[in-house]
Design a protein around this motif. Structure first.
Motif, mmCIF file in Angstrom:
data_model
loop_
_atom_site.group_PDB
_atom_site.id
_atom_site.type_symbol
_atom_site.label_atom_id
_atom_site.label_comp_id
_atom_site.label_asym_id
_atom_site.label_seq_id
_atom_site.Cartn_x
_atom_site.Cartn_y
_atom_site.Cartn_z
ATOM 1 N N ARG A 107 19.488 -14.187 -2.026
ATOM 2 C CA ARG A 107 20.078 -12.530 -1.546
ATOM 3 C C ARG A 107 19.731 -11.638 -2.733
ATOM 4 O O ARG A 107 19.238 -10.682 -2.371
ATOM 5 C CB ARG A 107 21.541 -12.765 -1.618
ATOM 6 N N THR A 108 19.504 -12.129 -3.977
ATOM 7 C CA THR A 108 19.288 -11.257 -4.969
ATOM 8 C C THR A 108 17.786 -11.127 -5.010
ATOM 9 O O THR A 108 17.238 -9.789 -5.112
ATOM 10 C CB THR A 108 19.598 -11.849 -6.446
ATOM 11 N N ARG A 109 16.879 -12.171 -4.793
ATOM 12 C CA ARG A 109 15.626 -11.899 -4.820
ATOM 13 C C ARG A 109 15.047 -10.911 -3.435
ATOM 14 O O ARG A 109 14.182 -10.048 -3.420
ATOM 15 C CB ARG A 109 15.018 -13.440 -4.562
ATOM 16 N N ALA A 110 15.981 -11.241 -2.303
ATOM 17 C CA ALA A 110 15.661 -10.479 -1.103
ATOM 18 C C ALA A 110 16.088 -9.010 -1.497
ATOM 19 O O ALA A 110 15.051 -8.033 -0.979
ATOM 20 C CB ALA A 110 16.597 -10.954 0.132
ATOM 21 N N ALA A 111 16.995 -8.874 -2.012
ATOM 22 C CA ALA A 111 17.251 -7.222 -2.568
ATOM 23 C C ALA A 111 16.087 -6.508 -3.341
ATOM 24 O O ALA A 111 15.951 -5.455 -3.243
ATOM 25 C CB ALA A 111 18.587 -7.230 -3.151
ATOM 26 N N ARG A 112 15.524 -7.464 -4.290
ATOM 27 C CA ARG A 112 14.534 -7.249 -5.278
ATOM 28 C C ARG A 112 13.188 -6.697 -4.308
ATOM 29 O O ARG A 112 12.542 -5.721 -4.496
ATOM 30 C CB ARG A 112 14.427 -7.981 -6.129
ATOM 31 N N VAL A 113 13.054 -7.383 -3.366
ATOM 32 C CA VAL A 113 11.992 -7.355 -2.515
ATOM 33 C C VAL A 113 12.107 -6.123 -1.670
ATOM 34 O O VAL A 113 11.150 -5.161 -1.526
ATOM 35 C CB VAL A 113 11.432 -8.478 -1.492
ATOM 36 N N ARG A 114 13.128 -5.844 -0.888
ATOM 37 C CA ARG A 114 13.437 -4.678 -0.319
ATOM 38 C C ARG A 114 13.527 -3.488 -1.104
ATOM 39 O O ARG A 114 12.950 -2.483 -0.536
ATOM 40 C CB ARG A 114 15.155 -4.983 0.220
ATOM 41 N N ASP A 115 13.932 -3.610 -2.322
ATOM 42 C CA ASP A 115 13.848 -2.164 -3.103
ATOM 43 C C ASP A 115 12.352 -2.070 -3.514
ATOM 44 O O ASP A 115 11.936 -0.872 -3.912
ATOM 45 C CB ASP A 115 14.597 -2.542 -4.426
ATOM 46 N N ALA A 116 11.504 -3.007 -3.621
ATOM 47 C CA ALA A 116 10.195 -2.717 -3.918
ATOM 48 C C ALA A 116 9.158 -2.116 -2.553
ATOM 49 O O ALA A 116 8.089 -1.749 -2.777
ATOM 50 C CB ALA A 116 9.353 -4.042 -3.935
ATOM 51 N N MET A 117 10.043 -1.985 -1.504
ATOM 52 C CA MET A 117 9.175 -1.686 -0.350
ATOM 53 C C MET A 117 9.540 -0.047 -0.199
ATOM 54 O O MET A 117 10.489 0.301 -0.007
ATOM 55 C CB MET A 117 9.669 -2.391 1.151
ATOM 56 N N PRO A 118 8.432 0.769 0.005
ATOM 57 C CA PRO A 118 8.336 2.035 0.316
ATOM 58 C C PRO A 118 9.209 2.262 1.644
ATOM 59 O O PRO A 118 9.144 1.555 2.562
ATOM 60 C CB PRO A 118 6.904 2.578 0.599
ATOM 61 N N VAL A 119 10.034 3.338 1.608
ATOM 62 C CA VAL A 119 10.962 3.568 2.945
ATOM 63 C C VAL A 119 10.041 3.835 3.973
ATOM 64 O O VAL A 119 10.454 3.526 5.110
ATOM 65 C CB VAL A 119 11.809 4.951 2.431
ATOM 66 N N ALA A 120 8.845 4.438 3.687
ATOM 67 C CA ALA A 120 8.014 4.742 4.980
ATOM 68 C C ALA A 120 7.208 3.636 5.670
ATOM 69 O O ALA A 120 6.727 3.590 6.677
ATOM 70 C CB ALA A 120 6.789 5.631 4.437
ATOM 71 N N TRP A 121 7.546 2.291 5.145
ATOM 72 C CA TRP A 121 7.168 1.071 5.538
ATOM 73 C C TRP A 121 8.272 0.697 6.717
ATOM 74 O O TRP A 121 8.925 -0.666 6.453
ATOM 75 C CB TRP A 121 6.884 0.128 4.625
ATOM 76 N N GLY A 122 8.385 1.350 7.725
ATOM 77 C CA GLY A 122 9.553 1.194 8.732
ATOM 78 C C GLY A 122 9.255 -0.237 9.624
ATOM 79 O O GLY A 122 10.060 -0.756 10.073
ATOM 80 N N ASN A 123 7.975 -0.655 9.326
ATOM 81 C CA ASN A 123 7.480 -2.177 10.229
ATOM 82 C C ASN A 123 7.660 -3.181 9.341
ATOM 83 O O ASN A 123 7.100 -4.315 9.992
ATOM 84 C CB ASN A 123 6.367 -1.972 10.759
ATOM 85 N N VAL A 124 8.289 -3.333 8.214
ATOM 86 C CA VAL A 124 8.438 -4.243 7.416
ATOM 87 C C VAL A 124 9.665 -4.488 7.188
ATOM 88 O O VAL A 124 10.566 -3.558 6.802
ATOM 89 C CB VAL A 124 7.764 -4.071 5.823
ATOM 90 N N GLU A 125 10.203 -5.961 7.343
ATOM 91 C CA GLU A 125 11.716 -6.264 7.154
ATOM 92 C C GLU A 125 11.631 -7.617 6.049
ATOM 93 O O GLU A 125 10.586 -8.335 5.941
ATOM 94 C CB GLU A 125 11.791 -6.923 8.683
ATOM 95 N N VAL A 126 12.714 -7.732 5.463
ATOM 96 C CA VAL A 126 12.872 -8.811 4.651
ATOM 97 C C VAL A 126 13.981 -9.559 5.102
ATOM 98 O O VAL A 126 15.080 -9.193 5.514
ATOM 99 C CB VAL A 126 13.204 -8.308 3.464
#
Length: 165
Positions: free
Chosen positions: A63-82
């Motif tokens: 969960r912690t790693r997933a949150a870090r990955v989500r935080d690394a994704m630009p908001v504009a990348w709406g087609n990316v999910e973690v």
């Protein structure tokens, strides 16, 4: 088996495609970020899948790693999910309706291992696409990043400072 892709023939997105980019991402490196950036313009949607692997000892829970990955994704990348998953990546892909597994290749040495994974995943009904790492990012693996972080935290305090008196 797997296929190396640098772009679609017309430079566009594969229509209706869902790609899964699996890994432990411990930590999520600039190379990982670059692969997501490239995959998201090749496929309609990309899921960055944090694998929960009992054989590996991550420095943080999924969960912690997933949150870090989500935080690394630009908001504009709406087609990316973690997402996270404990089990075979191919099973996750089939469950989600993914059309392809995306894997990165940093060096020629990676190819043997990746070929075996691609062969297994093909037997399970999933195709693999390999994206070569950009040369300037190929030298940094998660293992190297963890070792660097560990070495930095083990450095002594600057001269003249004390943790205790």
């Amino acid at each position: 088996m797997g296929v190396v892709v640098t772009a679609t023939p017309d430079g566009g997105v594969v229509p209706g495609s869902l790609a899964v980019y699996p890994g432990t991402f411990d930590p999520f490196t600039p190379g990982h970020h670059d692969l997501v950036a490239r995959a998201r313009v090749l496929f309609d949607r990309v899921i960055v899948l944090l694998a929960v692997n009992a054989d590996k000892r991550p420095t943080a829970e999924a969960r912690t790693r997933a949150a870090r990955v989500r935080d690394a994704m630009p908001v504009a990348w709406g087609n990316v999910e973690v997402d996270t998953w404990a089990g075979l990546t191919a099973a996750y892909c089939l469950r989600r309706g993914a059309t392809v597994i995306v894997r990165g290749l940093r060096t020629a040495a990676d190819l043997g291992h990746e070929y075996q994974l691609a062969a297994m995943n093909e037997q399970l009904g999933m195709q693999t696409v390999w994206l070569p790492a950009r040369p300037q990012l190929a030298a940094t693996s998660s293992t190297v990043a963890r070792a660097y972080r560990s070495a930095q935290s083990a450095r002594p305090s600057p001269a003249g400072t004390y943790d205790h008196v």
